[in-house]
Design an enzyme around this catalytic site. Structure first.
Site, PDB file in Angstrom:
ATOM      1  N   CYS A 257       0.808  -1.229   0.000  1.00  0.00           N
ATOM      2  CA  CYS A 257       0.000   0.000   0.000  1.00  0.00           C
ATOM      3  C   CYS A 257       0.840   1.278   0.000  1.00  0.00           C
ATOM      4  O   CYS A 257       0.820   2.031  -0.968  1.00  0.00           O
ATOM      5  CB  CYS A 257      -0.932  -0.003   1.198  1.00  0.00           C
ATOM      6  SG  CYS A 257      -2.101  -1.376   1.150  1.00  0.00           S
TER       7      CYS A 257
HETATM    8  N1  LIG Z   1      -2.635  -5.898   2.103  1.00  0.00           N
HETATM    9  C1  LIG Z   1      -3.126  -4.841   2.711  1.00  0.00           C
HETATM   10  O1  LIG Z   1      -2.763  -4.546   3.850  1.00  0.00           O
HETATM   11  C2  LIG Z   1      -4.170  -3.966   2.055  1.00  0.00           C
HETATM   12  C3  LIG Z   1      -4.890  -3.068   2.861  1.00  0.00           C
HETATM   13  C4  LIG Z   1      -5.854  -2.274   2.278  1.00  0.00           C
HETATM   14  C5  LIG Z   1      -6.065  -2.348   0.911  1.00  0.00           C
HETATM   15  N2  LIG Z   1      -5.341  -3.207   0.138  1.00  0.00           N
HETATM   16  C6  LIG Z   1      -5.638  -3.252  -1.287  1.00  0.00           C
HETATM   17  O2  LIG Z   1      -6.427  -4.407  -1.549  1.00  0.00           O
HETATM   18  C7  LIG Z   1      -6.106  -4.953  -2.825  1.00  0.00           C
HETATM   19  C8  LIG Z   1      -5.676  -6.391  -2.677  1.00  0.00           C
HETATM   20  O3  LIG Z   1      -4.508  -6.462  -1.894  1.00  0.00           O
HETATM   21  P1  LIG Z   1      -4.012  -7.785  -1.183  1.00  0.00           P
HETATM   22  O4  LIG Z   1      -2.925  -7.369  -0.242  1.00  0.00           O
HETATM   23  O5  LIG Z   1      -5.168  -8.568  -0.660  1.00  0.00           O
HETATM   24  O6  LIG Z   1      -3.379  -8.550  -2.428  1.00  0.00           O
HETATM   25  P2  LIG Z   1      -2.992 -10.112  -2.513  1.00  0.00           P
HETATM   26  O7  LIG Z   1      -1.984 -10.245  -3.586  1.00  0.00           O
HETATM   27  O8  LIG Z   1      -2.677 -10.621  -1.130  1.00  0.00           O
HETATM   28  O9  LIG Z   1      -4.336 -10.823  -2.967  1.00  0.00           O
HETATM   29  C9  LIG Z   1      -4.912 -10.633  -4.208  1.00  0.00           C
HETATM   30  C10 LIG Z   1      -5.413 -11.961  -4.718  1.00  0.00           C
HETATM   31  O10 LIG Z   1      -6.077 -11.733  -5.957  1.00  0.00           O
HETATM   32  C11 LIG Z   1      -5.838 -12.854  -6.794  1.00  0.00           C
HETATM   33  N3  LIG Z   1      -6.128 -12.492  -8.177  1.00  0.00           N
HETATM   34  C12 LIG Z   1      -5.391 -11.761  -9.040  1.00  0.00           C
HETATM   35  N4  LIG Z   1      -6.031 -11.631 -10.199  1.00  0.00           N
HETATM   36  C13 LIG Z   1      -7.183 -12.302 -10.093  1.00  0.00           C
HETATM   37  C14 LIG Z   1      -8.267 -12.542 -10.980  1.00  0.00           C
HETATM   38  N5  LIG Z   1      -8.280 -12.025 -12.212  1.00  0.00           N
HETATM   39  N6  LIG Z   1      -9.298 -13.296 -10.536  1.00  0.00           N
HETATM   40  C15 LIG Z   1      -9.280 -13.812  -9.293  1.00  0.00           C
HETATM   41  N7  LIG Z   1      -8.288 -13.620  -8.412  1.00  0.00           N
HETATM   42  C16 LIG Z   1      -7.253 -12.858  -8.808  1.00  0.00           C
HETATM   43  C17 LIG Z   1      -4.404 -13.235  -6.515  1.00  0.00           C
HETATM   44  O11 LIG Z   1      -4.110 -14.551  -6.874  1.00  0.00           O
HETATM   45  C18 LIG Z   1      -4.327 -12.982  -4.992  1.00  0.00           C
HETATM   46  O12 LIG Z   1      -4.620 -14.164  -4.274  1.00  0.00           O
HETATM   47  C19 LIG Z   1      -5.038  -4.030  -3.402  1.00  0.00           C
HETATM   48  O13 LIG Z   1      -5.646  -3.056  -4.173  1.00  0.00           O
HETATM   49  C20 LIG Z   1      -4.429  -3.397  -2.175  1.00  0.00           C
HETATM   50  O14 LIG Z   1      -3.848  -2.141  -2.463  1.00  0.00           O
HETATM   51  C21 LIG Z   1      -4.403  -4.036   0.690  1.00  0.00           C
END
Ligand SMILES: NC(=O)c1ccc[n+]([C@@H]2O[C@H](COP(=O)([O-])OP(=O)(O)OC[C@H]3O[C@@H](n4cnc5c(N)ncnc54)[C@H](O)[C@@H]3O)[C@@H](O)[C@H]2O)c1
Length: 415
Positions: A257
């Site tokens: 992030c």
């Molecule tokens: N990690 C954090 O602390 C956090 C906090 C707030 C917001 N976010 C936001 O949330 C979003 C996700 O982050 P995250 O940390 O969970 O990412 P992550 O990589 O842990 O998880 C994302 C998942 O999406 C899957 N994916 C990718 N493309 C896909 C598709 N086409 N269909 C189905 N699944 C698919 C991936 O395989 C993965 O498992 C981002 O935009 C991030 O900026 C993250």
């Protein structure tokens, strides 16, 4: 309700579990077959979700790799990654791919909510047109909203349930559907006038952190010049009960992030011929911090009459924050690369990160690692490590996180 979650990562999985714990049926779609398999076998890959929590769901959470399984859901929440391209611009590939797949199975009456962090306008300008390729109209045939995720991995005092949730739909009906959805699992849902303020609110939250971290990182460098202990300064300032919020310096910013999100807003601003200086400056200061830390390691070794070249540096903690194994954008990776450029022999100890395969390293045991090192660098202070023992065992210790503030030793230096 039957709820679909697209992307079962750090954001999607805890949300899926929260809905399932509230007795709703959840279908989780992920492009990564290993995650789908793990979840269906009751195995968790996220620190915040213990396997006992998955076992207690009595089958209400099912993972799938088949988008057709989302057709029967009343609501679908998209939680896919929103990283940067090589040229540091928003990379919406995952969002586009998941939206196209969803459009192919979208049903009348479904609610679609985007949770991925992104620039203002994404829901309306990027997601909506792709979903409308289904032939249905947003706001009339299906509902569409944005609701930013505020999860802080590793944190236990605020959860999906107790952290207020922002929602903004593209029509008042869309907003109301989203409000109803999150009311199932969140104690407080805050309604905004549309997706754009909700998208920007999330970026503001993260940029606020980035700017304040940059401020104390810069202060740490100034304190070094002035011979003042930055931790004592911050501890002192933090006794003010109002008008001050504590931020600590460190080895730089990591995670999915903080190092990424400011670029999303800067990109959007540039489209409007606006150059947000705070954001850019904070990014610049924070990105320079790993280099500054390497400089401090070199100086500490120099004081001990050792060159960096050939010295053995043991890094303690390489994930981007304590208590999690996430290494995305971790400043530790850059510190390793910079030290290697100078000829240091780098090893690391991190119980949350068994392998750094891209760097050809595996985590070493703490005691033998300390016995072999010329210097131990505290980069990410995971819980459960006794730093007094570290300082005693290592010939030299450098602390970038202020966890040795109570320890006095001639072999210890701090940021
Ligand atoms: N990690 C954090 O602390 C956090 C906090 C707030 C917001 N976010 C936001 O949330 C979003 C996700 O982050 P995250 O940390 O969970 O990412 P992550 O990589 O842990 O998880 C994302 C998942 O999406 C899957 N994916 C990718 N493309 C896909 C598709 N086409 N269909 C189905 N699944 C698919 C991936 O395989 C993965 O498992 C981002 O935009 C991030 O900026 C993250």
């Amino acid at each position: 309700m039957k709820i679909g979650i697209v992307g079962l990562g750090y954001v999607g999985l805890p949300l899926a579990v929260a809905f399932a714990e509230a007795e709703h049926e959840v279908v989780g779609l992920d492009a990564d077959g290993r995650k789908v398999e793990a979840l269906n076998e009751g195995r968790s890959y996220i620190e915040d979700i213990p396997e006992a929590a998955l076992a207690a769901l009595s089958g209400r959470l099912r993972a799938t790799a088949d988008v057709a399984d989302l057709a029967s859901c009343e609501a679908v929440v998209i939680c896919v990654p929103t990283p940067l391209t090589g040229s540091r611009e928003p990379d919406l590939t995952y969002l586009n791919e998941s939206a196209s797949a969803l459009a192919s199975v979208l049903q009348p009456g479904q609610l679609v909510v985007l949770e991925s962090t992104t620039y203002p306008g994404t829901t309306r300008e990027r997601l909506l047109p792709v979903l409308e390729e289904s032939g249905m109209k947003a706001g009339r045939d299906f509902h569409l909203a944005f609701s930013p995720e505020r999860i802080d991995p590793g944190r236990t005092d605020y959860t999906v349930r107790t952290t207020p949730k922002l929602v903004g739909g593209i029509t008042p009906d869309c907003t109301e559907r989203a409000r109803e959805l999150y009311s199932l699992v969140c104690e407080e849902v805050v309604v905004l006038s549309g997706p754009e303020p909700a998208e920007l609110a999330k970026l503001l939250e993260n940029i606020f952190r980035s700017v304040n971290i940059a401020l104390v990182n810069e202060l740490s460098q100034l304190c070094d010049r002035l011979g003042i202990d930055v931790w004592e300064v911050i501890d002192g300032a933090a006794t003010k009960p109002f008008g001050f919020m504590r931020f600590d310096p460190g080895p730089g910013m990591g995670g999915h992030c903080l190092p990424v999100d400011p670029f999303y807003l800067a990109f959007k601003a540039r489209e409007h011929d606006f150059y947000p200086e705070f954001i850019e400056l904070a990014g610049k200061v924070n990105r320079a911090q790993p280099g500054y830390c390497v400089d401090r390691i070199a100086r500490a070794l120099n004081e001990a009459e050792k060159p960096v070249k050939g010295s053995r540096v043991l890094m303690l903690g390489v994930s981007y924050k304590p208590g999690v194994g996430d290494i995305r954008e971790s400043p530790a990776l850059e510190i390793v690369a910079l030290l290697r450029e100078l000829g240091a022999k780098v090893s690391y100890h991190d119980p949350f990160v068994p392998e750094l395969s891209e760097l050809g390293l595996s985590s070493v045991e703490l005691e033998p690692g300390l016995a072999e090192a010329d210097i131990a660098a505290i980069v990410t202070p995971h819980p459960g490590v006794d730093y007094a023992t570290v300082v005693e065992a290592a010939p030299l210790t450098i602390d970038f996180r202020g966890v040795t503030r109570e320890i006095e030793s001639p072999s210890l230096v701090r940021l």
